[in-house]
Design an enzyme around this catalytic site. Sequence first.
Site, PDB file in Angstrom:
ATOM      1  N   PHE A   8       0.690  -1.351   0.051  1.00  0.00           N
ATOM      2  CA  PHE A   8      -0.114  -0.060  -0.166  1.00  0.00           C
ATOM      3  C   PHE A   8       0.859   1.241   0.165  1.00  0.00           C
ATOM      4  O   PHE A   8       0.597   2.038   0.963  1.00  0.00           O
ATOM      5  CB  PHE A   8      -1.074  -0.011   1.328  1.00  0.00           C
ATOM      6  CG  PHE A   8      -2.402   0.770   1.212  1.00  0.00           C
ATOM      7  CD1 PHE A   8      -3.261   0.573  -0.024  1.00  0.00           C
ATOM      8  CD2 PHE A   8      -2.745   1.697   1.953  1.00  0.00           C
ATOM      9  CE1 PHE A   8      -4.005   1.253  -0.274  1.00  0.00           C
ATOM     10  CE2 PHE A   8      -3.698   2.318   1.918  1.00  0.00           C
ATOM     11  CZ  PHE A   8      -4.681   2.205   0.707  1.00  0.00           C
ATOM     12  N   THR A  86       3.719  -4.799  -4.195  1.00  0.00           N
ATOM     13  CA  THR A  86       4.876  -4.582  -3.159  1.00  0.00           C
ATOM     14  C   THR A  86       6.309  -4.232  -4.063  1.00  0.00           C
ATOM     15  O   THR A  86       6.116  -4.118  -5.373  1.00  0.00           O
ATOM     16  CB  THR A  86       5.325  -5.648  -2.391  1.00  0.00           C
ATOM     17  OG1 THR A  86       5.742  -6.702  -3.214  1.00  0.00           O
ATOM     18  CG2 THR A  86       4.112  -6.261  -1.628  1.00  0.00           C
ATOM     19  N   LYS A 115       7.328  -5.400 -11.458  1.00  0.00           N
ATOM     20  CA  LYS A 115       8.082  -6.263 -12.377  1.00  0.00           C
ATOM     21  C   LYS A 115       9.059  -7.175 -12.109  1.00  0.00           C
ATOM     22  O   LYS A 115       9.005  -8.131 -12.763  1.00  0.00           O
ATOM     23  CB  LYS A 115       9.175  -5.125 -12.775  1.00  0.00           C
ATOM     24  CG  LYS A 115       8.778  -4.029 -13.400  1.00  0.00           C
ATOM     25  CD  LYS A 115       9.693  -2.950 -13.650  1.00  0.00           C
ATOM     26  CE  LYS A 115       9.883  -1.884 -12.429  1.00  0.00           C
ATOM     27  NZ  LYS A 115       8.985  -0.845 -12.109  1.00  0.00           N
ATOM     28  N   GLY A 197       9.617  14.601  -8.157  1.00  0.00           N
ATOM     29  CA  GLY A 197       8.848  13.412  -8.049  1.00  0.00           C
ATOM     30  C   GLY A 197       9.240  12.467  -8.924  1.00  0.00           C
ATOM     31  O   GLY A 197       8.325  11.231  -9.195  1.00  0.00           O
ATOM     32  N   GLU A 200      13.226   8.177  -7.205  1.00  0.00           N
ATOM     33  CA  GLU A 200      12.947   7.611  -5.733  1.00  0.00           C
ATOM     34  C   GLU A 200      14.376   8.145  -5.099  1.00  0.00           C
ATOM     35  O   GLU A 200      15.320   8.567  -5.797  1.00  0.00           O
ATOM     36  CB  GLU A 200      12.926   6.240  -5.630  1.00  0.00           C
ATOM     37  CG  GLU A 200      11.625   5.738  -6.412  1.00  0.00           C
ATOM     38  CD  GLU A 200      10.484   5.605  -5.806  1.00  0.00           C
ATOM     39  OE1 GLU A 200      10.540   5.296  -4.574  1.00  0.00           O
ATOM     40  OE2 GLU A 200       9.520   6.211  -6.392  1.00  0.00           O
ATOM     41  N   ASP A 211      15.956  -1.622 -14.348  1.00  0.00           N
ATOM     42  CA  ASP A 211      14.667  -1.543 -14.465  1.00  0.00           C
ATOM     43  C   ASP A 211      14.357  -1.841 -15.945  1.00  0.00           C
ATOM     44  O   ASP A 211      13.351  -2.293 -16.024  1.00  0.00           O
ATOM     45  CB  ASP A 211      14.156  -0.083 -14.086  1.00  0.00           C
ATOM     46  CG  ASP A 211      12.669   0.302 -14.071  1.00  0.00           C
ATOM     47  OD1 ASP A 211      11.985  -0.450 -13.379  1.00  0.00           O
ATOM     48  OD2 ASP A 211      12.183   0.854 -14.841  1.00  0.00           O
ATOM     49  N   LYS A 215      11.922  -4.635 -17.610  1.00  0.00           N
ATOM     50  CA  LYS A 215      10.486  -4.356 -18.675  1.00  0.00           C
ATOM     51  C   LYS A 215      10.888  -5.016 -19.969  1.00  0.00           C
ATOM     52  O   LYS A 215       9.973  -5.545 -20.550  1.00  0.00           O
ATOM     53  CB  LYS A 215      10.796  -3.034 -18.633  1.00  0.00           C
ATOM     54  CG  LYS A 215       9.983  -2.284 -17.361  1.00  0.00           C
ATOM     55  CD  LYS A 215       9.881  -1.016 -17.518  1.00  0.00           C
ATOM     56  CE  LYS A 215       9.441  -0.101 -16.325  1.00  0.00           C
ATOM     57  NZ  LYS A 215       9.943   1.113 -15.940  1.00  0.00           N
ATOM     58  N   GLY A 306       4.565   6.990 -12.448  1.00  0.00           N
ATOM     59  CA  GLY A 306       3.670   7.640 -11.630  1.00  0.00           C
ATOM     60  C   GLY A 306       2.588   6.779 -11.022  1.00  0.00           C
ATOM     61  O   GLY A 306       2.174   5.595 -11.508  1.00  0.00           O
TER      62      GLY A 306
HETATM   63  N1  LIG Z   1       5.317   4.150  -8.971  1.00  0.00           N
HETATM   64  C1  LIG Z   1       5.568   3.954 -10.194  1.00  0.00           C
HETATM   65  O1  LIG Z   1       5.608   4.817 -10.999  1.00  0.00           O
HETATM   66  C2  LIG Z   1       5.481   2.503 -10.653  1.00  0.00           C
HETATM   67  C3  LIG Z   1       5.255   2.183 -12.003  1.00  0.00           C
HETATM   68  C4  LIG Z   1       5.335   0.835 -12.510  1.00  0.00           C
HETATM   69  C5  LIG Z   1       5.529  -0.036 -11.615  1.00  0.00           C
HETATM   70  N2  LIG Z   1       5.532   0.254 -10.162  1.00  0.00           N
HETATM   71  C6  LIG Z   1       5.727  -1.010  -9.356  1.00  0.00           C
HETATM   72  O2  LIG Z   1       4.653  -1.227  -8.614  1.00  0.00           O
HETATM   73  C7  LIG Z   1       4.785  -1.482  -7.086  1.00  0.00           C
HETATM   74  C8  LIG Z   1       4.620  -0.636  -6.293  1.00  0.00           C
HETATM   75  O3  LIG Z   1       5.184   0.491  -6.307  1.00  0.00           O
HETATM   76  P1  LIG Z   1       4.984   1.916  -5.258  1.00  0.00           P
HETATM   77  O4  LIG Z   1       5.715   3.091  -6.173  1.00  0.00           O
HETATM   78  O5  LIG Z   1       3.890   1.980  -4.975  1.00  0.00           O
HETATM   79  O6  LIG Z   1       5.938   1.476  -4.310  1.00  0.00           O
HETATM   80  P2  LIG Z   1       6.163   1.986  -2.805  1.00  0.00           P
HETATM   81  O7  LIG Z   1       5.378   3.184  -2.566  1.00  0.00           O
HETATM   82  O8  LIG Z   1       7.677   1.745  -2.495  1.00  0.00           O
HETATM   83  O9  LIG Z   1       5.289   0.995  -1.990  1.00  0.00           O
HETATM   84  C9  LIG Z   1       5.473  -0.384  -1.758  1.00  0.00           C
HETATM   85  C10 LIG Z   1       4.670  -0.940  -0.699  1.00  0.00           C
HETATM   86  O10 LIG Z   1       4.726  -2.385  -0.566  1.00  0.00           O
HETATM   87  C11 LIG Z   1       4.637  -2.816   0.779  1.00  0.00           C
HETATM   88  N3  LIG Z   1       5.291  -4.059   1.164  1.00  0.00           N
HETATM   89  C12 LIG Z   1       6.838  -4.340   0.716  1.00  0.00           C
HETATM   90  N4  LIG Z   1       7.139  -5.404   1.553  1.00  0.00           N
HETATM   91  C13 LIG Z   1       5.836  -6.053   1.780  1.00  0.00           C
HETATM   92  C14 LIG Z   1       5.356  -7.394   2.260  1.00  0.00           C
HETATM   93  N5  LIG Z   1       6.291  -8.191   2.612  1.00  0.00           N
HETATM   94  N6  LIG Z   1       4.107  -7.278   2.524  1.00  0.00           N
HETATM   95  C15 LIG Z   1       3.129  -6.500   2.232  1.00  0.00           C
HETATM   96  N7  LIG Z   1       3.691  -5.321   1.518  1.00  0.00           N
HETATM   97  C16 LIG Z   1       4.602  -5.235   1.449  1.00  0.00           C
HETATM   98  C17 LIG Z   1       5.453  -1.510   1.396  1.00  0.00           C
HETATM   99  O11 LIG Z   1       4.919  -1.491   2.862  1.00  0.00           O
HETATM  100  P3  LIG Z   1       5.111  -0.378   3.681  1.00  0.00           P
HETATM  101  O12 LIG Z   1       4.317   0.647   3.315  1.00  0.00           O
HETATM  102  O13 LIG Z   1       4.824  -1.081   5.123  1.00  0.00           O
HETATM  103  O14 LIG Z   1       6.566  -0.214   3.646  1.00  0.00           O
HETATM  104  C18 LIG Z   1       4.652  -0.455   0.650  1.00  0.00           C
HETATM  105  O15 LIG Z   1       3.184  -0.078   1.013  1.00  0.00           O
HETATM  106  C19 LIG Z   1       6.477  -1.678  -7.293  1.00  0.00           C
HETATM  107  O16 LIG Z   1       6.918  -2.969  -7.580  1.00  0.00           O
HETATM  108  C20 LIG Z   1       6.908  -1.106  -8.569  1.00  0.00           C
HETATM  109  O17 LIG Z   1       8.060  -1.304  -9.192  1.00  0.00           O
HETATM  110  C21 LIG Z   1       5.714   1.306  -9.783  1.00  0.00           C
END
Ligand SMILES: NC(=O)c1ccc[n+]([C@@H]2O[C@H](COP(=O)([O-])OP(=O)(O)OC[C@H]3O[C@@H](n4cnc5c(N)ncnc54)[C@H](OP(=O)(O)O)[C@@H]3O)[C@@H](O)[C@H]2O)c1
Lengths: 324, 462
Positions: A8, A86, A115, A197, A200, A211, A215, A306
């Site tokens: 989340f 996650t 990914k 933003g 990271e 990355d 992909k 995003g």
């Molecule tokens: N952001 C983007 O633009 C984007 C684009 C494409 C794909 N993605 C992919 O989407 C996924 C999520 O991205 P995000 O940006 O939302 O990442 P994020 O903000 O870092 O969130 C990751 C979440 O995963 C949770 N988590 C980690 N280990 C866990 C576990 N063992 N059990 C349950 N929850 C766990 C974290 O918990 P805590 O909150 O407790 O730390 C956090 O809530 C990633 O794999 C990322 O590569 C992201």
Amino acid sequence: MRLLIVGFGNVGRSLARLISKEEEYSGKIRVVCIADSKTQIVSNSGLDLADVIRRKEERGTVGDERRVELKELIERCDPDTVVELTNTNPVDGEPGFSHIRDAIVSGRDVVTANKGPIAIGFHALRELALRNRVQLRYSGTVGAGTPILDFGKTCSRGDKIMSIKGILNSTSNYVLSLMESKGVNMREAIDAARKEGYAEADVTMDISGRDSALKLVIIANHLLGTRITPEEVKTTGIEHIELNAIRKALKKGKRIRLVANAGSDYTVSPQELDESDPLCVSGPMNSFCIKCKYSGEKYVIGKGAGGMETAVAVLRDILSIGGR
Amino acid sequence: MLYVYKFGGTSISDASRIKHVAKIATDKRKKIVVCSALDGVTEKLIHLAELASRGRETDVTHLIGEVNSLHSTLLDGAIASKEAREEASKRIKEVVEHLTVISTACARVREVTPKERDAILSCGEMLSSPILSAAITERGADSLYMTGGEAGIVTDDNFGDAVPIFEMTYHNIKRKVLPLVESGKIPVVAGYTAKTQHGDISTLGRGGSDYTATLIGAAVRAEEVILWSDVDGLMTADPRIVNEARVIDEVSYAEAREMAMFGAKSMHPRCLDPAEEFGIKVRFKNTFKPEGSGTLVKKSAKISGAVRAVLLVRDASAITVKGTSMVGKPGSAASIFNQVAKTGTNIMMISQSVSESNISFVVRRDGARRAARALERTMLSSGELASISVEDDISVVATIGENMKGTPGIAAILFRALADRGINVKMIAQGSSEMNISIVVDEIDGIEAVRAIHKAFGLDLL
Ligand SMILES: NC(=O)c1ccc[n+]([C@@H]2O[C@H](COP(=O)([O-])OP(=O)(O)OC[C@H]3O[C@@H](n4cnc5c(N)ncnc54)[C@H](OP(=O)(O)O)[C@@H]3O)[C@@H](O)[C@H]2O)c1
């Protein structure tokens, strides 16, 4: 539909916002469980999403109860779809890989934007889903909200995809564009990207090309039917690109971009693109070129990162499972 | 370059053989070893399950004692040092305890479910493999024992003849076993055993250890999978009936599969599939003549001559069904074969008379009654069939070769050879792959027919 969301963060919360904002979805979709790394919250009748977002943002956790195994959560709240969001782990795909495997084995459909597990265990997870007669969708893993995988699938019907090329990482593209337009060095560009933003705290994955490699593996395996793994992609990052080289290229009417390529071989490397090349996008954008045997080249351009953009891709997958 | 060595039950059946195999397993190559159950142990376990299902608890306990002492004695005889013995001894004790718990529980309720049966049958490999691993360790190598499930072989829930979930299996093996080999260890994997995706023990079906070996070979892209047993390789005929029979150097995957189907070797019917898919070479070798090169199965094998082998299936039965109502009714043949398949009986050949009122097919004798009874119960009682008869004193002679396809005159040579010896052919069928011609003869003519065909195609001269 009953959803269990695991992870989340940025994407997870954006998804929750999207669902709660639009009545069209909130009527159809019930989120029965949300888990982060430390806690979970369960409601069989559906969670109040705005409330959970607020809690998460105020207290750092979604619930009070310590995390239990995903399998147990599934049993407890009986979701039909598990949404895995996650963090991406490029080494072994964990914890995402186990989450997805356990969800499939428990007979649940899975949607993910993660990914790591899809790139590393592409065929393993797909076969597992097939044998358990559940759906596994991952369009958010590539191109964020830009539906490149579905577009490519459509292109391959009645034709044959020969090669795929693209700029697959927004952060590195933003950094390169900034060095180019503002004449700043890489460190400054990365700092600026963070402020905006578009990066990271840790940019290693983006800058090193890993990355993009993950992909590329997903795109190639999905669209070309290959069985490559991330280690097989010859990957060079942009960490050694100097401002000088960028300036020199500019003078020739070229721009340096981190390009991923799948065809006769699989590479990710900085390349000089013609300014007029449709692939040559700037800022946090992604571009894709799909070359087909009979119908030629097709280009798709869109924002490549995003939280909300990715959440849209995830929701699209969820709805297509629901509407099946 | 990486190898997979699989050792069959007779290769490890006594202390000196275990030592011999350990020596082979510690040659210079990087490898993963797959181990079968000791000769005869799987049969004992099948019997154990049978006893348990009839509630014979005392006999069950007795038989487990026998199995236990068989392995403990072997361990003591094969492994000299106490330290090397310790680990294996602990494993054996665990397996025996597990076996005791399950089979006595089954005996009390007089029922053995397929899942429990797999838990019982898998014990053979889980008892033998730690002994081989200890013997390899004793030779100074770094060996490590693991079950098929621990190695990463995952299957569906079809207990008794489980189907691997291939890609997940490859994924797991690559991640769990490969790093061990790369760090210089010799993993010894209990063949035949696997686990389901829910974590229960499952087994890969008869001859499953070969399957274990080819699955691992495919996962790690092995240079070669060597199946070590007590025969020299695949042969042009059974050497016990044809003196001039000789080992075939190379065969294609398709030929090997065809030969296995007619009993050249009790091989798992699907065990060559993973190897073929990834182009992994498979070699059959004799543990007791390691210097021989055996038979190599590979893509674009060197194939000399149209006919490669002549095989005899002695214990065959022909089932003939008659039925007037099935004249012209589409799908009747399909439903007959479907009923037979449901009994787990494999149909070796089929021939149908022109009038279509008559279908004969050949199965192994041990499945014939079961198949016939199934047809009686279903299609005879429903009136679809008018009669069913079983003929037992027949043999099948299969002439096999990939290049028979497109070689004219094969059948002419074959039938002339038989006619010259006055052998009556009762039924003829050509496999749809055109890779075999099978004939049915009276059982007493079987051996003579094989010799005649073997000679007619010059297989003794090659
Ligand atoms: N952001 C983007 O633009 C984007 C684009 C494409 C794909 N993605 C992919 O989407 C996924 C999520 O991205 P995000 O940006 O939302 O990442 P994020 O903000 O870092 O969130 C990751 C979440 O995963 C949770 N988590 C980690 N280990 C866990 C576990 N063992 N059990 C349950 N929850 C766990 C974290 O918990 P805590 O909150 O407790 O730390 C956090 O809530 C990633 O794999 C990322 O590569 C992201």
